[in-house]
Design an enzyme around this catalytic site. Structure first.
Site, PDB file in Angstrom:
ATOM      1  N   CYS A  11      -4.635  -3.038   8.941  1.00 45.68           N
ATOM      2  CA  CYS A  11      -3.552  -2.310   8.268  1.00 45.68           C
ATOM      3  C   CYS A  11      -4.003  -0.873   8.132  1.00 45.68           C
ATOM      4  CB  CYS A  11      -3.269  -2.916   6.892  1.00 45.68           C
ATOM      5  SG  CYS A  11      -2.118  -1.920   5.899  1.00 45.68           S
ATOM      6  N   THR A  34       3.377   4.787   8.564  1.00 43.59           N
ATOM      7  CA  THR A  34       4.156   4.758   7.330  1.00 43.59           C
ATOM      8  C   THR A  34       4.010   6.091   6.610  1.00 43.59           C
ATOM      9  OG1 THR A  34       2.343   3.944   5.948  1.00 43.59           O
ATOM     10  CG2 THR A  34       3.687   2.276   7.069  1.00 43.59           C
ATOM     11  N   LYS A  36       8.830  -5.680   9.938  1.00 42.18           N
ATOM     12  CA  LYS A  36       8.352  -6.575   8.889  1.00 42.18           C
ATOM     13  C   LYS A  36       9.346  -7.694   8.611  1.00 42.18           C
ATOM     14  CE  LYS A  36       5.020  -3.684   6.393  1.00 42.18           C
ATOM     15  NZ  LYS A  36       3.876  -4.600   6.486  1.00 42.18           N
ATOM     16  N   CYS A  88       0.643   2.209  12.478  1.00 42.43           N
ATOM     17  CA  CYS A  88       0.993   1.119  11.563  1.00 42.43           C
ATOM     18  C   CYS A  88       0.815  -0.151  12.381  1.00 42.43           C
ATOM     19  CB  CYS A  88       2.435   1.247  11.059  1.00 42.43           C
ATOM     20  SG  CYS A  88       2.984  -0.208  10.129  1.00 42.43           S
ATOM     21  N   ARG A 107       0.819  -1.210   0.000  1.00 39.27           N
ATOM     22  CA  ARG A 107       0.000   0.000   0.000  1.00 39.27           C
ATOM     23  C   ARG A 107       0.852   1.260   0.000  1.00 39.27           C
ATOM     24  NH1 ARG A 107       0.062  -4.663   1.383  1.00 39.27           N
ATOM     25  NH2 ARG A 107       0.585  -4.132   3.531  1.00 39.27           N
ATOM     26  N   THR A 128      -2.464   1.747   6.578  1.00 41.80           N
ATOM     27  CA  THR A 128      -2.274   2.317   5.252  1.00 41.80           C
ATOM     28  C   THR A 128      -3.345   1.837   4.280  1.00 41.80           C
ATOM     29  OG1 THR A 128       0.110   2.223   5.711  1.00 41.80           O
ATOM     30  CG2 THR A 128      -0.548   2.780   3.473  1.00 41.80           C
TER      31      THR A 128
END
Length: 496
Positions: A332, A376, A418, A449, A298, A334
């Site tokens: 999520c 993000t 991540k 995030c 994204r 984003t």
């Protein structure tokens, strides 16, 4: 095999009934015939649409002895019922007593009614038979062993069964070679059924209840011989035209668009479980998850116009919708930049994590605090949190360029979250960015995030180098909202 019966007359309300065939082809066909010629249908033919659906069922010839396995039968019944549900039918008829021993299990997983044949028989008996009457039951060994008739009739009536010798002959007459199930309705098979009825009469039974749908095939012959036996297919057909077919809704099911990212999905599910006040497994919320890490990034789309994730997100949501989800959660932040364009094409709501988070902050801390956002760069640039905050009267503060780079490195770097890290450099970078936002005046920080709560916990008073700040985890807020929706759903039988 599918057989349809439908009138060309037009009425305002059409009732669509599906009939599960294949469990006893002749008995199912007899039910279909009696349904079509029932008084209610003949008087208003345009109202009814019937579909008799029969598929190959490998265990159809197995005798229903006391130890018979129902696994294949359960799966077969569920699959046929599910096809009726997906075709928009109102209710399903299940002409098989053995299958009614597990009808409630099937009903739990469906959104349409499986009409209860035992309820039909109970209602009829209550209208035509005096209480405390002795009722004889012609049933398979399996149905006898399950106590199906005792559960429905023993409170008000005395229940008797054929003696062992007559019962053995009855099973052979129904399920044996050249038996009634194979269409041999006269001679030895009919005589064996008659002798079973005489055994019941000898025990004081004045009314014979059917526990085999095949009994309807010889019911008229038995009645001619003076046996007061009930025709279950006729009773069930009349019942079906009276019932509205509105079942209790299946339990609330939460759909989760997962894989964005994978660890955050698992974290969110854990929070739903942890915050659900359940005393046993069965009191937790049903969840259907598609863990789809192949959804395009994204942030890469928002910052560098790389592959648009909208189609992949939409397809995933549609699969969750088809799986019976009542609401969809997307853990999520984003991804919520794409929610608005998807939602209008779905039948079920996406629970907006950003909106819920902002509303929670206002309720908890009021609208006077400055809110820092750790997220993000895609989330920051999309302004999705800014828009939600603006509507609530809140001000959003974001890190300066260098500190925002730290946040991105903490999430996407080689030693980032991540990549599987939750301690060390990534945590140090997040704490520096958090301290920076505190110095800018933030009294509340949104962990914007879904990877960030893997490192920093939801906390109303977190100390950072002399600053006291509230850390707000949107995935926790989302979990709490989903639990609230489950509690309020009409299918909920208790306060979770």
């Amino acid at each position: 095999m599918k057989v349809k019966a439908r009138s060309t007359n037009k009425t305002s309300i059409v009732r669509k009934l599906g009939i599960v065939g294949g469990l006893g082809s002749l008995a199912g066909g007899d039910l279909f015939y009696k349904l079509v010629k029932s008084r209610a249908v003949l008087e208003d033919q345009g109202r009814y649409h019937f579909l008799f659906e029969q598929h190959p069922f490998k265990d159809v010839l197995l005798p229903l002895d006391s130890g018979a396995s129902m696994t294949s039968r359960k799966f077969y019944v569920f699959q046929v019922c599910k096809s009726f549900e997906e075709s928009g039918f109102d209710a399903v008829m299940l002409p098989c007593f053995a299958s009614h021993t597990f009808r409630a299990e099937i009903q739990e997983e469906l959104g349409i009614a499986v009409l209860d044949m035992m309820a039909a028989l109970t209602r009829h008996v209550s209208h035509v038979v005096e209480p405390q009457t002795t009722l004889g039951v012609i049933a398979s060994d399996f149905v006898r062993h399950c106590g199906l008739f005792e559960r429905h009739f023993e409170k008000d009536f005395k229940i008797v069964y054929p003696d062992p010798q007559a019962q053995s002959a009855l099973m052979e007459a129904m399920y044996g070679l050249n038996g009634i199930k194979d269409g041999h309705l006269e001679g030895v098979p009919l005589e064996a059924v008659y002798q079973a009825c005489l055994s019941l009469q000898a025990q004081g039974a004045t009314v014979i209840l059917p526990g085999m749908t095949e009994l309807s095939l010889v019911c008229t012959d038995l009645q001619r011989r003076g046996v007061a036996v009930l025709d279950i297919n006729e009773i069930y057909a009349n019942f079906a035209t009276l019932e509205s077919g509105q079942p209790r809704r299946p339990p609330f099911k939460l759909g989760i668009l997962g894989g964005v990212g994978p660890a955050a999905t698992v974290d969110f599910m854990g929070k739903v479980v942890a915050h659900t006040p359940a005393g046993k497994d069965q009191e937790h919320i049903k969840m259907v998850v598609e863990q789809n890490p192949q959804i395009p990034d994204r942030t890469a789309n928002l910052l560098r116009d790389e592959t648009d994730p909208t189609m992949a997100m939409y397809a995933t949501c549609k699969r969750l919708e088809s799986a019976g989800a009542n609401a969809i959660a997307i853990p999520c932040n984003t991804a919520h930049a794409f929610v608005e364009r998807i939602q209008t094409h779905l039948r079920v709501p996406i629970v907006n994590m950003l909106t819920e988070t902002v509303e929670w902050i206002v309720q908890k801390f009021g609208s006077g605090k400055a809110i820092g956002l750790l997220a993000t760069s895609g989330t920051v640039q999309s302004q999705v949190y800014h828009q939600a905050a603006r509507r609530a009267g809140l001000q959003i503060l974001t890190p300066g360029v260098d500190y925002q780079a730290m946040v991105m490195e903490a999430i996407y770097g080689q030693r980032g979250i991540k990549a599987g890290f939750t301690q060390g450099l990534c945590k140090e970078q997040l704490l520096l960015a958090a301290e920076h936002l505190c110095e800018l005046g933030a009294g509340v920080l949104i962990l914007g995030c879904t990877e960030l709560p893997l490192v920093l916990d939801h906390c109303e008073a977190f100390e950072i180098n002399g600053h006291t700040v509230a850390l707000v985890d949107p995935t926790t807020i989302l979990a709490l909202k989903c639990i609230e929706l489950a509690e309020k759903d009409p299918s909920s039988q208790r306060a979770l």
